[in-house]
Design an enzyme around this catalytic site. Structure first.
Site, mmCIF file in Angstrom:
data_model
loop_
_atom_site.group_PDB
_atom_site.id
_atom_site.type_symbol
_atom_site.label_atom_id
_atom_site.label_comp_id
_atom_site.label_asym_id
_atom_site.label_seq_id
_atom_site.Cartn_x
_atom_site.Cartn_y
_atom_site.Cartn_z
ATOM 1 N N GLU B 345 41.754 109.285 42.516
ATOM 2 C CA GLU B 345 42.605 108.080 42.536
ATOM 3 C C GLU B 345 43.708 108.301 43.554
ATOM 4 O OE1 GLU B 345 43.873 107.921 38.372
ATOM 5 O OE2 GLU B 345 42.004 106.947 37.829
ATOM 6 N N CYS B 441 47.128 102.183 31.513
ATOM 7 C CA CYS B 441 48.421 102.424 32.145
ATOM 8 C C CYS B 441 48.918 101.192 32.875
ATOM 9 C CB CYS B 441 48.346 103.604 33.096
ATOM 10 S SG CYS B 441 47.011 103.508 34.278
#
Lengths: 670, 670
Positions: B345, B441
């Site tokens: 990521e 998140c």
């Protein structure tokens, strides 16, 4: 139609002759050393090591008789390597669990080489290897060093992943090749014993209704049937094909049995496409789309074509045609590479053919050549030979360097060295060839194909000879008791002239089917025929028939224009782009900042004589417009781009990366 | 310069007001249900479950006193979920090991909402949550339900991967926000107790010289220092920053200690870039390239900027400038998205910004907004606010649907639904927003940013108010004892008019710094000022200073032309392509076969009023040339392409995928 017997064909071609010589003088000796772990700078193979360890186990078995007890199988995983600094243990298995096949492929290549060029030293080495293999075989006939060394009790419990039938397939291929080449049946006996054992366990009366997780046994068993005349081998091949993908899925059954053994609960995955990787997601006759691991797929399709032809099974042949179309109409790179995604080394969905992250494995292109010839055998259509040629001259040959010493596993159509180094999504793409791989399937696959290339170039039936690929060679053809001497002269793939000389000691009727390649301009072909011959075009072949006597000559001049190619609009990666071909060859550029170059389609592209690593090659001089690399910032307002006119010398794709590590690109913006 | 106190700012803006209302009326209640596992159709969170389980453990601890014995830590892995059909066990941890933070982020968002709009029901729910959190805290102050439930003996043994300090950071942020909003210090006390415990263990006299594997504690501790005035929190933040990437690497030490515990041999990886994922590959002051996990990176840089400003550390500030440049000059999408690769990521190498496989996580863009405001606080340059605006209006807002009920984790710049479904390399890219994620998140991060957006829009020092972002609002500014009432009116981001009304009960000297956005045509700005004011341009801001008295008005009209944008030539994915922007908004097309469309740069692109899901929006009507999708075959000879003239209505990027699942594209061939 049958492939030509390579023993009867002498390759005299400068292009293929050089490649075969490379295989003989470089690859075969190098690979033998690699199999013996004698090359310090390359990844270790442990292939011979494993056979030796298995042979020692047999000695022990003989010594101890009933007292011999082997430890139970404890799964060491898909690949096993000594830890850093650890000495390999003499009785342990190392490598990938299909490591045995590297030796078999090596023997197969050596056999093809011996078939046309005797070499007592090489033959002695092969005999030594055969002896070793025989000594490693289990008394029951079973032969896979992974399970022999790690625990025979688990043999055949994981056909899905653990490659025992893949090893059988390559063993059979090697055994048949060596038997045909040298007339020695030592390895054939070993292969038959293993095949007989597999028949016992998996045949109609066997206890294991399974089939290979990695295909190849299908075509190998068909070949074993052809060589031995033993029907049960064909029967087993057909069983493997017929069972595949049937419900309940055998691979599910295997996982269920494993769960039972381990006292775990088995949950079947709800994914309907499970086992698509293995082409076992549905019965093969219902499969219309080529899916899954690309090498597995084309090996299966080759086996289906073999069995379809041998059993005259129209449903199988029809499935082969559908799958052929799926590959060649929707899933093939312009280089003949297949496998658009590294995930599962697999076919992606139709038209998903990314250039930089391509998988396009060398072995998959080799497999496509196998499949193509088998489709030709079913039906002599030029289309099959066109694709065979395209794969062979581009993706397959790109797999090895000009000196035959280093290899590509993956054959991308666009590389930027920085990207290969820094982008882990391109972890599978190398921007330079490697000397050897831990998983060394590709180099020996190249060797066996190159050494047997004559059987792809030339096929025959009773009275007809097909010239599928053009290469200089001499061969004989028996027709009606007359032995015709034939010779082909050509400078393919760089020049379209072909001369076929026929020398007939006495009059004989024969047809010569010369392929009209898709890349030529049919209307401009010049043909010169001896008198009294009939010329007929059918399915991409020009059939020249008549009675031949004395020395006669057919001459063809196939125009070989430079062609600017475009891809189907659904190939998003190639939209607004073009590639350059001449004859069967795809061309590419090597250099820096290649993304900035736009092909000037208005400008004539001219062939030029050149060389790469001392080998003569036709280059193409092409006009480009190069975007200025000036940038005022990461994102700025668009202005009409500044471009300069530049020329680039394009080289055949197969010859890229023979002069250092540079960017490479096949598709250019237009 | 300090951010405006959001309690003093009332957002009256139609654009932002609607978003804040969505957060209040939809997201906050929805997320509370999600945290409580009350949404059947969404992935379960187990977040509240875990706190309850930890609270029960404390009860047991109290009951049993010295007899309380907890089982030793047995690593359950990075995420733990009940098996299919298995009921979750009341005393077990579930979810990602950082699941606690979802509740903290929810409280933070709720606090910002309460700061400007009292809501007794919501406040009671927050108080209930605070009580639960407090009851879960270990007597020593430690608070991370993963280790509390799985085995406290292993706490702080894997700072690299196991997120305990990340949980600390989010706890502090929530505690400060709720303390500032509601004046209640219940959660602040919990946060301080955990921070004090961490200081004891990791402070200058502590036994653990570590730092967070996932950053955020740095900026959170700086905030805790600002709120409490307690120096040790700033000291701890600085320690975390100073220790990071020093040699010997603490993460190596951790792995070594773990190996010792398990009686295994530890081998240090020879990769010099190890820990780049955590930005711990070298000391932070030596870091010049933004690398690794993008969210971690911008959270760290934000903390560095905070500590640099609070301790006036020029070396830290300089490192922040370098890292800012690395992101914004080489590694940022035109949408303000960051993170070019799904592997880790993470940031990819410079200029590697693929559009279809982008990561561009919503949270990373939120983090870039954090970092930008902190850079502004260090030095009020328009560049920082430009990027803040670009990230906010594009990548951040793309993260949620117009109805506030579904979310993107990943924000690609090009999607084809078929590709997202069939290409496992695009497994991270969704072509429609999801209701909730196991790893949730992003949605609460969006909620907390939107509810506190005023503190990004407006910053101030003694006598100056900076308008960094343009949004309708009313607020007060105390200067030299005079309370100025200020109000902003604007129709941004769709229209460039801005009106700032200043009402001064008595004469007071003040400056208003109005940002001149990079997207406007500076020479064509129309400004109307009250008499006697001095106007000065500096670093991208127009400073209007003077003595204000009674009701005065500043009017600006910022031209908002449609801009066709191009990328640096090194962004290979955008070569030969252009994107369309107007004001801060990036535009995109939705539809079918978008790859076939070529933007006609000669044709005027005209704004048009429209709506998406009932919300007014300015669309752009743009001319394209559409390639015929006819294809004669997979590869055919190139001909000049047939194109038809077509118009497409472009929509703001943030509003894509609000009317079904279609293709989307930002960059078009030109």
């Amino acid at each position: 139609m049958k492939p030509a017997d390579i023993k009867k064909v002498k390759i005299t071609d400068s292009f293929w002759g050089r490649l075969q010589e490379l295989v003989r003088s470089e690859m075969i000796p190098y690979q033998w050393k690699a199999l013996n772990d004698e090359i310090d700078s390359a990844a270790k193979s442990y292939c011979i090591h494993n056979f030796r360890a298995a042979a020692r186990l047999n000695e022990k078995r003989r010594e101890l008789g009933e007292d011999f007890k082997q430890a139970k199988f404890s799964d060491p995983g898909f690949e096993v390597w000594p830890c850093d600094g650890e000495q390999p243990q003499p009785d342990k298995f190392y490598g990938f669990l299909f490591q045995d096949t590297d030796l078999y492929k090596w023997i197969e290549a050596a056999a093809y080489s011996l078939a046309t060029r005797p070499d007592p030293g090489l033959e002695a080495t092969v005999d030594e290897a055969v002896k070793l293999i025989a000594s490693a075989q289990h008394p029951c006939g079973y032969l896979d060093t992974y399970y022999l060394l790690c625990g025979m009790d688990a043999a055949f419990t994981n056909l899905q992943s653990n490659h025992e039938l893949y090893c059988l397939g390559h063993l059979i291929e090697a055994a048949c090749a060596y038997y045909e080449a040298a007339g020695k049946d030592g390895l054939l006996t070993v292969a038959r014993r293993y095949a007989d054992y597999v028949y016992e366990r998996m045949g109609p009366e066997g206890d294991i209704p399974g089939y290979p997780g990695h295909e190849i046994a299908e075509m190998a068993l068909a070949r074993l049937y052809n060589v031995t005349g033993e029907k049960k081998y064909l029967e087993l091949a057909k069983l493997f094909i017929d069972r595949r993908g049937q419900s309940p899925n055998y691979f599910d059954e295997e996982r269920r049995a494993e769960a039972r053994r381990l006292g775990r609960q088995y949950r079947q995955s709800p994914d309907l496409n499970r086992y698509a990787y293995h082409q076992a997601h549905m019965p093969v006759r219902e499969q219309k789309e080529a899916v899954g691991h690309a090498v597995r797929a084309v090996y299966l399709y080759s086996g289906m074509a073999d069995v379809g032809a041998l059993t005259d099974d129209e449903t199988l042949k029809k499935a082969c045609v559908e799958l052929w179309r799926s590959i060649t109409r929707e899933k093939m790179y312009i280089t003949g590479g297949i496998g658009g995604t590294c995930v599962g080394e697999a076919f992606s969905y139709p038209f998903d053919l990314p250039n930089d992250s391509a998988y396009a494995e060398t072995c998959a292109a080799v497999g496509l050549v196998f499949f193509a010839r088998r489709m030709l055998e079913i039906s002599p259509c030029g289309e099959y030979a066109d694709v065979m040629e395209q794969a062979l001259y581009n993706c397959v040959l790109s797999g090895m360097s000009q000196d035959g010493k280093s290899f590509f596993y993956v054959n991308p159509l666009e590389t930027v060295p920085e990207a290969c180094r820094k982008d882990s999504r391109l972890g599978h793409v190398k921007s330079r060839r490697q000397k050897w791989f831990g998983c060394a399937c590709c180099p020996p696959n190249l060797a066996r194909l190159i050494e047997s290339v004559a059987s792809y170039a030339i096929t025959e039936d009773k009275n007809t000879v097909w010239l599928n690929l053009f290469m200089g060679c001499e061969f004989t053809k028996e027709v009606d008791g007359v032995s015709l001497k034939l010779s082909v002269e050509t400078d393919m793939p760089f020049d379209g002239g072909v001369k076929l000389k026929i020398t007939a000691p006495s009059a004989a009727y024969a047809s010569f089917a010369i392929r009209i390649p898709h890349w030529t301009d049919k209307d401009l072909i010049e043909i010169s025929l001896p008198d009294g011959k009939i010329q007929k075009e059918k399915d991409g072949y020009l059939y020249i028939s008549g009675i031949w006597e004395g020395e006669e000559e057919i001459r063809l001049s196939l125009p070989m224009p430079v062609r600017i190619m475009t891809a189907d609009k659904r190939v998003r990666e190639c939209l607004g782009k073009a590639a350059v071909m001449r004859g069967p060859l795809v061309y590419c550029a090597e250099g820096e900042e290649l993304a900035l170059y736009r092909l000037n389609t208005e400008k004539k592209i001219s062939p030029e004589q050149g060389e790469i690593c001392g080998n003569p090659i036709t280059l193409l001089n092409a006009g480009f417009k190069k975007l200025s690399s000036n940038s005022a910032g990461l994102y700025t307002e668009y202005r009409k781009p500044e471009e300069t006119e530049e020329n680039l010398r394009l080289i055949p794709y197969f010859a890229w990366n023979n002069s250092g590590e540079k960017e490479m690109r096949v598709w250019f913006r237009v």
